[in-house]
Design a protein around this motif. Structure first.
Motif, PDB file in Angstrom:
ATOM      1  N   GLY A 111      12.098  34.892  12.091  1.00  0.00           N
ATOM      2  CA  GLY A 111      12.231  34.127  10.849  1.00  0.00           C
ATOM      3  C   GLY A 111      13.159  34.828   9.859  1.00  0.00           C
ATOM      4  N   GLU A 112      12.980  36.163   9.734  1.00  0.00           N
ATOM      5  CA  GLU A 112      13.833  36.917   8.788  1.00  0.00           C
ATOM      6  C   GLU A 112      15.298  36.864   9.204  1.00  0.00           C
ATOM      7  N   THR A 113      15.531  37.007  10.510  1.00  0.00           N
ATOM      8  CA  THR A 113      16.916  36.914  11.000  1.00  0.00           C
ATOM      9  C   THR A 113      17.505  35.538  10.673  1.00  0.00           C
ATOM     10  N   PHE A 114      16.691  34.493  10.876  1.00  0.00           N
ATOM     11  CA  PHE A 114      17.188  33.143  10.576  1.00  0.00           C
ATOM     12  C   PHE A 114      17.556  32.990   9.111  1.00  0.00           C
ATOM     13  N   VAL A 115      16.721  33.522   8.230  1.00  0.00           N
ATOM     14  CA  VAL A 115      17.021  33.424   6.803  1.00  0.00           C
ATOM     15  C   VAL A 115      18.332  34.150   6.495  1.00  0.00           C
ATOM     16  N   MET A 116      18.461  35.390   6.997  1.00  0.00           N
ATOM     17  CA  MET A 116      19.656  36.192   6.680  1.00  0.00           C
ATOM     18  C   MET A 116      20.923  35.543   7.244  1.00  0.00           C
ATOM     19  N   VAL A 117      20.856  35.161   8.530  1.00  0.00           N
ATOM     20  CA  VAL A 117      22.051  34.587   9.155  1.00  0.00           C
ATOM     21  C   VAL A 117      22.336  33.191   8.605  1.00  0.00           C
ATOM     22  N   GLY A 118      21.264  32.414   8.388  1.00  0.00           N
ATOM     23  CA  GLY A 118      21.443  31.054   7.874  1.00  0.00           C
ATOM     24  C   GLY A 118      22.125  31.062   6.515  1.00  0.00           C
ATOM     25  N   LEU A 119      21.660  31.937   5.606  1.00  0.00           N
ATOM     26  CA  LEU A 119      22.282  31.989   4.281  1.00  0.00           C
ATOM     27  C   LEU A 119      23.728  32.484   4.382  1.00  0.00           C
ATOM     28  N   SER A 120      23.974  33.425   5.313  1.00  0.00           N
ATOM     29  CA  SER A 120      25.349  33.900   5.489  1.00  0.00           C
ATOM     30  C   SER A 120      26.264  32.756   5.928  1.00  0.00           C
ATOM     31  N   ILE A 121      25.777  31.924   6.865  1.00  0.00           N
ATOM     32  CA  ILE A 121      26.585  30.783   7.312  1.00  0.00           C
ATOM     33  C   ILE A 121      26.840  29.845   6.141  1.00  0.00           C
ATOM     34  N   ALA A 122      25.798  29.612   5.344  1.00  0.00           N
ATOM     35  CA  ALA A 122      25.948  28.716   4.200  1.00  0.00           C
ATOM     36  C   ALA A 122      27.014  29.235   3.242  1.00  0.00           C
TER      37      ALA A 122
END
Lengths: 220, 254
Positions: A17-28
């Protein structure tokens, strides 16, 4: 399912979940800021539509400086800035600040390169039709470069995942941090290998998706 | 007079030296004319054409097209003026990720056509160039001649008064060239569009133009009225090529 994974199930899910948050926001941030910055880099170049030496040099230097920082040093260097933005320098949200800044710099360079591949004649024909700069960007540049833009975002996403694995240093968590703390530091080598295999599969899936979409979009 | 260039100069900075591409040129082109511009490469003919819609900004001089002084128009007005000046290119310059239909639709979208009017006009233009059956294909699936037809349809979509052609047939074989020249002639005769055509091919200029400007070293050598001669379409038969080749050999042996 191996016992060791079952044993740490809750922690593994949390770190994913933490990886998704970090990578997801980076993509955004790559899309919301990196795409415009890369487009501006391209348009302000010498001989292009908005030729502007100071804007080009400014953005170019920003991108180069961010990209030349060893990533861990950038994270540490940005701590005061991170504290200013999110109120704390520790945790997953704090970790997204340096990640997003790298994401913007990284993707904007790839956007610039993708746009540079467009033949000059296409832009000329757009100008001759009376298109404005915004119309040229949306009706010509992004349409013609769309498959390179998707491939660039795929490459970027995989890099962001790789960068996110060291965010344990500011308590960012994530799969990489989990593998280090539980797998390496607690001598659970088997667990570490499972995590590595999981990440390889994950990265392969992203690359496959990106390549497939890019191929579908490319009519050249 | 639909195009009037007065005392136009254009130079480019090239490393240390300055290249004078067009040197105090004045030229008037009448409504309904097919005007050719011919000259060796580097004579400035392409630059002259690109000055006519201010794709290149002149260093000095005045450019008037359709009674509008393009050289003094503010940006927004210039963009509007360009919509009634169509342009086609040697390498077609179609958007390769758009279908034939969408390529022709772009200029109409820029002008703010309604959806229905746009669809009708695109179909009308594609029908005119004989490619209505290719509407859903992408440029990569077309031959060179078909691509240039799409480019012509795109340039005509906004019903321009003027069509600028930059080496429109130089990337095409002789048969295809003849077809494109026919289309251009029809555009001129049916819609009264004034055509300016830059080419280094003598046959092309001779077969379609009423007047021809010869350029040399950035200046106009002369503008002459000519009698058009039909474009010689070589036979599609491979034997024709052989005959041409061997005939030349025989002539040089003699």
């Amino acid at each position: 399912m191996p016992d060791i994974i079952l044993k740490y199930q809750a922690e593994i899910w949390q770190s994913i979940g933490e990886t998704f948050v970090m990578v997801g926001l980076s993509i955004a941030f790559a899309l919301l800021v990196g795409l415009p910055v890369g487009t501006l880099l391209y348009l302000c170049r010498k001989g292009q539509l908005l030729e502007n030496r100071s804007i080009y040099s400014g953005l170019n230097i920003f991108v180069n400086i961010v990209r030349s920082f060893p990533f861990l040093l950038l994270v540490v260097f940005l701590i005061p800035f991170t504290r200013f933005i999110v109120g704390t320098a520790i945790g997953t949200m704090a970790a997204t600040v340096p990640l997003s800044i790298v994401a913007i710099a990284y993707y904007s360079r790839l956007v610039e390169q993708a746009l540079l591949e467009i033949p000059r004649g296409i832009i000329e024909s757009a100008v001759s039709m009376g298109a404005s700069v915004l119309e040229i960007i949306f009706k010509f540049l992004f349409v013609e470069a769309r498959s390179s833009l998707v491939l660039g975002l795929t490459t970027s996403t995989i890099s962001f995942i790789s960068y996110s694995t060291v965010m344990g240093i500011v308590g960012g968590g994530g799969v990489g941090d989990f593998a280090i703390r539980y797998g390496y530091q607690r001598f659970e080598t088997e667990l570490m290998i499972y995590i590595i295999v999981m990440m390889i599969i994950f990265v392969q899936a992203i690359q496959f998706t990106g390549t497939t979409i890019a191929k579908k979009l490319d009519k050249k | 007079m639909v195009i009037s260039l007065q005392n136009i100069s254009k130079s480019y900075q090239q490393h240390q030296s300055i290249l004078q591409a067009v040197h105090s040129v004045s030229l008037n082109i009448d409504k309904g004319e097919i005007h050719g511009v011919i000259g060796a490469s580097g004579a400035g003919k392409s630059t002259l054409l690109r000055l006519m819609n201010v794709l290149e900004t002149p260093d000095q001089g005045t450019i008037v097209v359709n009674n509008q002084t393009l050289t003094t128009l503010p940006n927004r007005k210039l963009r509007e003026a360009r919509r009634s000046i169509g342009m086609i290119f040697q390498h077609f310059n179609l958007v390769s990720n758009k279908t034939v239909f969408d390529n022709v639709a772009v200029p109409l979208e820029l002008t703010g056509y309604s959806k229905k009017a746009k669809v009708d006009r695109v179909n009308e233009c594609l029908k005119f160039v004989g490619l209505e059956h290719k509407a859903e294909q992408y440029p990569a699936q077309l031959s060179g001649g078909q691509k240039q037809r799409v480019a012509i349809a795109r340039a005509l979509a906004n019903r321009p008064a003027v069509l600028l052609c930059d080496e429109p047939t130089s990337a095409l074989d002789p048969q295809t060239t003849a077809g494109i020249l026919d289309v251009l002639k029809t555009v001129n005769q049916e819609f009264g569009v004034t055509i300016v055509i830059v080419s280094h091919e003598m046959d092309v200029v001779r077969s379609i133009c009423d007047k021809v400007t010869v350029m040399d070293g950035g200046k106009i050598l002369e503008t002459v009225s000519i009698e058009t001669e039909p474009y010689m379409i070589p036979d599609n038969d491979p034997k024709w090529f052989l005959e041409q080749l061997t005939e030349k050999e025989r002539n040089s042996n003699a």
